[in-house]
Write an enzyme that holds these catalytic residues in place. Structure first.
Site, short mmCIF file in Angstrom:
data_model
loop_
_atom_site.label_atom_id
_atom_site.label_comp_id
_atom_site.label_asym_id
_atom_site.label_seq_id
_atom_site.Cartn_x
_atom_site.Cartn_y
_atom_site.Cartn_z
CG ASN A 388 -2.15 0.87 1.07
OD1 ASN A 388 -1.78 1.85 0.25
ND2 ASN A 388 -3.16 0.82 1.74
CG ASP A 389 1.68 3.39 3.66
OD1 ASP A 389 0.67 3.81 3.05
OD2 ASP A 389 1.79 3.23 4.87
#
Lengths: 462, 106
Positions: A388-389
């Site tokens: 994600n990040d």
């Protein structure tokens, strides 16, 4: 006398051989082609040094030594062979803590015994003892946090001041002991109590996400403690091995902190790194566009090049074996496959590579951030699974975002992006991911393993 | 060993450690950290000497714990590092031993 001399010469020669085998072993461990043999070289070195030490002149307590070696080895061997690959980081923390504890124990025996006549020797014993004890208790806390035994991060006002006071107490007691002003058993005990407490209070406020950096730091510290105790005992093998680990571990710690966009000072003193902390940054606009597995499978089957971006979520879902099965199908169809690994994709830098290797992915298909980032533009599909990040483009351009400046994988540059995700909602750090809202991004909702199984079925039916 | 010789060893070993690691690819960071964790298991020889010279019950107890912990560091570090590195294979090796890769499923 003559016999002693020859035993000593044999031991010194063995230690020289050990130092050589350790350095060659570490050298070989720094390339994937020779890494496997590297640990065998280092292991041979350890065996040589341990056997030679049994002939050390003037030793007693042999039964105790043998019992301790056998018990310690058996427990560690069984736990080390059984641990799941996802839990490797906390096992490294645990074994590292044991090494720190052993260095502190050497210092304690020397100081209680009054074996060090010179102030220099006693000072080295004290410094190594403090570092070893901090590494011991700190590593145990790191183990507890990663194992999920300690869930809360203990934080309160004045915490840094308290840590400084404990450190000051350890230093004052250490100075009293080393200078011989008050080298009593009580002072020595107080010294170790303060050092152990410091390791606890330093590590408790640090969040789980920062633990890899902390473990790496304690690894370097244990190396340093071993080197100091090596000076105390006049043991060249300990000095060399401990110092090599101390400097290599420091470099490794810096590399990890840099990859995570955190400075070491930040990790140790700011008490961040918990899940679900800062939520800030500019709001993301656009909509999430879902895709069916059948369509996504067709898209990948007819692609020329697919880049897989795995995150720790993939390992949690135990989807790595399915992912490799999917990749093998695609490779058989002539699709070029690459795995793009962000330094913090696993629970520590390089951990994801271990998890992929376990599933059977050859290491030459795996590329790190610097190698792969230019390749995304030529990829037809970037498949994001459990990450994600590390693919969030706001890290590049949104100065108000907490992850601004963190190096990311440029998955947004691929022609198509498919994101496998359990559901809507922000990730690990609570930051909205702008990648998910791009025009060329499609969301494939579902559990990691089930979604990849559907993709496999879709590719097979093409 | 005189103090100055010890300092020379310290300095040269520090440079060696830095240089040996400096060009390591990120894919090997975890195994290498584990491998260096194993290497400081050499503390075992020091712990053996410390226990070997202990006389009072307190010294013997602490020495015993020291050897126990050091053996755990060395053997545990070896076990996990060897397991990880055993799995690293190239495409060529994979094709040669087809299907032999998926070890340690759980």
């Amino acid at each position: 006398m003559d016999l002693h001399f020859s035993a000593d010469a044999l031991i010194q020669a063995s230690y020289l051989l050990t130092a050589f085998l350790f350095i060659m072993g570490l050298k070989r461990m720094s390339s994937p082609v020779t890494a496997r043999s590297g640990i065998l070289w280092a292991g041979a070195g350890m065996l040589v040094a341990t056997l030679a030490t049994f002939f050390y002149p003037g030793m007693s307590n042999y039964p105790l030594i043998i019992v301790a070696v056998v018990i310690g080895s058996a427990v560690a061997w069984i736990s080390g062979r059984r641990v799941a690959m996802t839990n490797i980081p906390q096992m490294i923390a645990l074994y590292n803590g044991m090494g720190g504890g052993a260095a502190a124990a050497i210092a304690a025996v020397e100081l209680y015994r009054g074996g060090q006549q010179s102030t220099a020797g006693a000072t080295l014993a004290v410094v190594g003892g403090i570092i070893g004890a901090v590494s011991f208790s700190g590593s145990l806390i790191a183990f507890g946090k990663l194992q999920g035994l300690i869930r809360k991060s203990l934080r309160f006002g004045g915490q840094q001041l308290l840590n400084l006071l404990i450190l000051a107490a350890a230093i004052v007691l250490g100075a009293l002991v080393a200078s011989g002003v008050n080298a009593t058993a009580a002072a020595v005990s107080g010294l170790f109590a303060a050092s152990l407490l410091l390791g606890l209070s330093m590590t408790l406020p640090i969040g789980g996400a920062d633990m890899p950096v902390v473990i790496s730091l304690y690894n370097a510290l244990t190396g340093l403690a071993v080197a100091f105790e090596g000076f105390v005992l006049g043991n060249a093998a300990m000095i060399i091995a401990g110092t090599v680990v101390g400097s290599a571990g420091t470099l490794l710690t810096q590399l990890m902190a840099k990859a995570m966009n955190r400075s070491l000072g930040n990790v140790l003193f700011s008490g961040f790194g918990d899940t679900g902390t800062a939520v800030a940054g500019t709001a993301v606009t656009g909509s999430l566009k879902p895709i069916e597995a059948a369509d996504a499978g067709v898209m990948m089957a007819f692609a020329q090049k697919v880049i897989i971006v795995p995150g720790y979520g993939m390992a949690v879902a135990q989807a790595q074996h399915k992912v490799w099965e999917l990749c093998q199908l695609l490779i058989d169809r002539g699709v070029t496959i690459r795995f793009a690994i962000h330094p913090v994709a696993g629970r520590m830098p390089g951990h994801m590579n271990v998890l992929l290797a376990e599933a059977g992915v050859p290491y030459d298909l795996i590329a790190d951030l610097d190698e792969i980032n230019a390749e995304f533009e030529t990829a037809d599909v970037a498949l994001i699974i459990g990450a994600n990040d590390v693919v969030n483009p706001v890290a590049r351009n949104d100065k108000s975002s907490p992850i601004y400046g963190m190096p990311i994988l440029n998955a947004d540059k691929a022609k198509n992006v498919i994101v496998i995700k359990r559901g809507q909602g922000a990730g690990f750090s609570g930051i909205e991911n702008a990648l998910f809202y791009l025009d060329n991004t499609r969301m494939l909702y579902g559990d990691g393993q089930a979604a990849v199984a559907e993709l496999i079925a879709a590719v097979k039916s093409v | 060993m005189t103090g100055i010789v010890a300092l020379y060893i310290f300095m040269l070993a520090a440079f060696t450690g830095y240089e040996v690691i400096a060009r390591v690819p990120v894919i090997l960071h975890t195994p290498l950290m584990s491998g260096s964790n194993f290497v400081h298991g050499i503390v075992l020889v020091g712990a053996m000497v410390a226990l070997g010279s202990a006389t009072t019950p307190l010294e013997k107890s602490i020495g015993f714990i020291g050897v126990l912990l050091a053996a755990g560091n060395a053997v545990g570090g070896y076990a996990v590092t060897e397991r990880m590195l055993e799995m690293f294979k190239s495409s060529g090796a994979r094709a040669a031993g087809k299907g032999g890769g998926a070890k340690g499923t759980h």
